[in-house]
Design an enzyme around this catalytic site. Structure first.
Site, PDB file in Angstrom:
ATOM      1  N   ALA A  21       0.861  -1.177   0.000  1.00 54.27           N
ATOM      2  CA  ALA A  21       0.000   0.000   0.000  1.00 54.27           C
ATOM      3  C   ALA A  21       0.903   1.235   0.000  1.00 54.27           C
ATOM      4  O   ALA A  21       2.053   1.174   0.446  1.00 54.27           O
ATOM      5  CB  ALA A  21      -0.876  -0.018   1.240  1.00 54.27           C
ATOM      6  N   GLU A  44       4.817  -5.201   7.011  1.00 55.89           N
ATOM      7  CA  GLU A  44       4.112  -4.128   7.730  1.00 55.89           C
ATOM      8  C   GLU A  44       4.611  -3.953   9.160  1.00 55.89           C
ATOM      9  O   GLU A  44       4.599  -2.855   9.711  1.00 55.89           O
ATOM     10  CB  GLU A  44       2.599  -4.411   7.750  1.00 55.89           C
ATOM     11  CG  GLU A  44       1.905  -4.247   6.409  1.00 55.89           C
ATOM     12  CD  GLU A  44       1.872  -5.509   5.563  1.00 55.89           C
ATOM     13  OE1 GLU A  44       2.657  -6.452   5.834  1.00 55.89           O
ATOM     14  OE2 GLU A  44       1.054  -5.564   4.627  1.00 55.89           O
ATOM     15  N   GLY A  62       0.651  -5.071   0.787  1.00 56.25           N
ATOM     16  CA  GLY A  62      -0.530  -5.126  -0.079  1.00 56.25           C
ATOM     17  C   GLY A  62      -0.234  -5.790  -1.417  1.00 56.25           C
ATOM     18  O   GLY A  62      -1.130  -6.357  -2.041  1.00 56.25           O
ATOM     19  N   GLU A 102      -0.560  -9.356  -0.780  1.00 61.30           N
ATOM     20  CA  GLU A 102      -1.991  -9.625  -0.555  1.00 61.30           C
ATOM     21  C   GLU A 102      -2.779  -9.615  -1.863  1.00 61.30           C
ATOM     22  O   GLU A 102      -3.722 -10.376  -2.036  1.00 61.30           O
ATOM     23  CB  GLU A 102      -2.551  -8.598   0.434  1.00 61.30           C
ATOM     24  CG  GLU A 102      -1.997  -8.828   1.843  1.00 61.30           C
ATOM     25  CD  GLU A 102      -2.216  -7.657   2.784  1.00 61.30           C
ATOM     26  OE1 GLU A 102      -1.906  -6.504   2.395  1.00 61.30           O
ATOM     27  OE2 GLU A 102      -2.715  -7.879   3.898  1.00 61.30           O
TER      28      GLU A 102
END
Ligand code: CAA
Length: 257
Positions: free
Chosen positions: A65, A131, A108, A111
């Protein structure tokens, strides 16, 4: 549709969606994610397309992200933005999706690859959920989908240390279907997409739904769902054609009917 953060190319029966923010290693900002969801939903509706390939570039599938976009946000603001809710729409894409991963697939990015149905990796691919290194945890499915794929202990290691896995390690633990030389990863993903696309699109849709059901339900309910899907396909022309072609020793021609 004009996209600024992704590229969409259709080569019926397959389509290739390329994440395209190379300067920031394809960091997934909200504009990119909005475009991605819109493009995938449009391709899901396109009857000429049977299988989707999602990719980045050689250096990065996506490095997570966009940290700059959320660094200063508070909890309430993050909840109000609720950007991750968009990801659920990717989960509802009914056609098979192949992630063609080279370079970083982190946070992300990892993911997003996990949301796909198959993952083909170049030798340079790196998977991880870093993260924890920036004071948070995965937020778009990493803890849940990795645990369902790798089991508790490997997942804990990745999520608690933030370390990355090589493509070879990812393959050895079942996160990746196949590792190929970097110059071939996209070609191989397209070949695989084409191979899948030769099958009945109706059967593909129900096969995907049935496999995904295994992660959501009891064995009893999953078997029940599978059986109903199996019976349902006998209402399709593709089933008649597929079985007739087998008996006539010829290649089936499926119409998605
Ligand atoms: N967000 C925003 N920008 C990012 C980014 C990210 N996730 N990852 C990389 N970039 C940017 C860098 O800031 C840099 O920009 P500038 O050139 O303007 O400085 C550019 O991309 C290139 O990155 P690096 O110089 O850092 O490249 P590197 O080769 O030295 O390192 C890397 C590569 C190890 C992947 C490193 O960039 C990195 O650690 N990135 C962050 C990875 C990360 O923490 N991801 C998780 C994000 S949070 C998340 O994803 C939450 C969720 O679950 C939804």
């Amino acid at each position: 549709m004009n996209y600024h953060n992704i590229l969409v190319s259709t080569e019926p029966p397959i389509a290739i969606v390329t994440l395209n923010r190379p300067k920031v290693l394809n960091a997934l900002n909200s504009e990119l994610m909005a475009e991605l969801v819109e493009a995938l939903e449009a391709l899901d509706q396109d009857q000429a397309i049977h299988c989707l390939v999602l990719t980045g570039n050689e250096k990065a599938f996506a490095a997570g992200a966009d940290i700059g976009e959320m660094a200063e946000a508070g909890a309430v603001e993050m909840m109000q933005r609720n950007n991750i809710a968009r990801w659920d729409r990717i989960m509802r894409v009914s056609k098979p999706m192949i992630a063609a991963v080279s370079g970083y697939a982190l946070g992300g990015g990892c993911e997003l690859a996990l949301l796909c149905d198959l993952i083909l990796a170049s030798e340079t691919a790196r998977f991880g959920q870093p993260e924890i290194n920036i004071g948070v945890i995965p937020g778009a499915g990493g803890t849940q989908r990795l645990a369902r794929t790798l089991g508790k202990y490997k997942t804990m290691e990745l999520v608690l240390t933030g370390r990355t896995m090589t493509a070879q390690e990812a393959e050895s633990v079942g996160l990746v279907n196949r590792v190929v030389p970097v110059e071939l990863y996209l070609e191989e993903a397209k070949k695989l997409a084409l191979e899948i696309s030769q099958r009945s699109p109706l059967a593909l849709k129900l096969a995907k739904e049935a496999v995904l059901k295994a992660f959501e339900t009891s064995l009893h309910d999953g078997l029940d769902f599978e059986r109903k899907c199996f019976y349902l396909l006998f209402g399709s022309e593709d089933q008649k054609e597929g079985m007739k072609a087998f008996l006539e020793k010829r290649k089936a021609v499926f119409k998605g009917k």
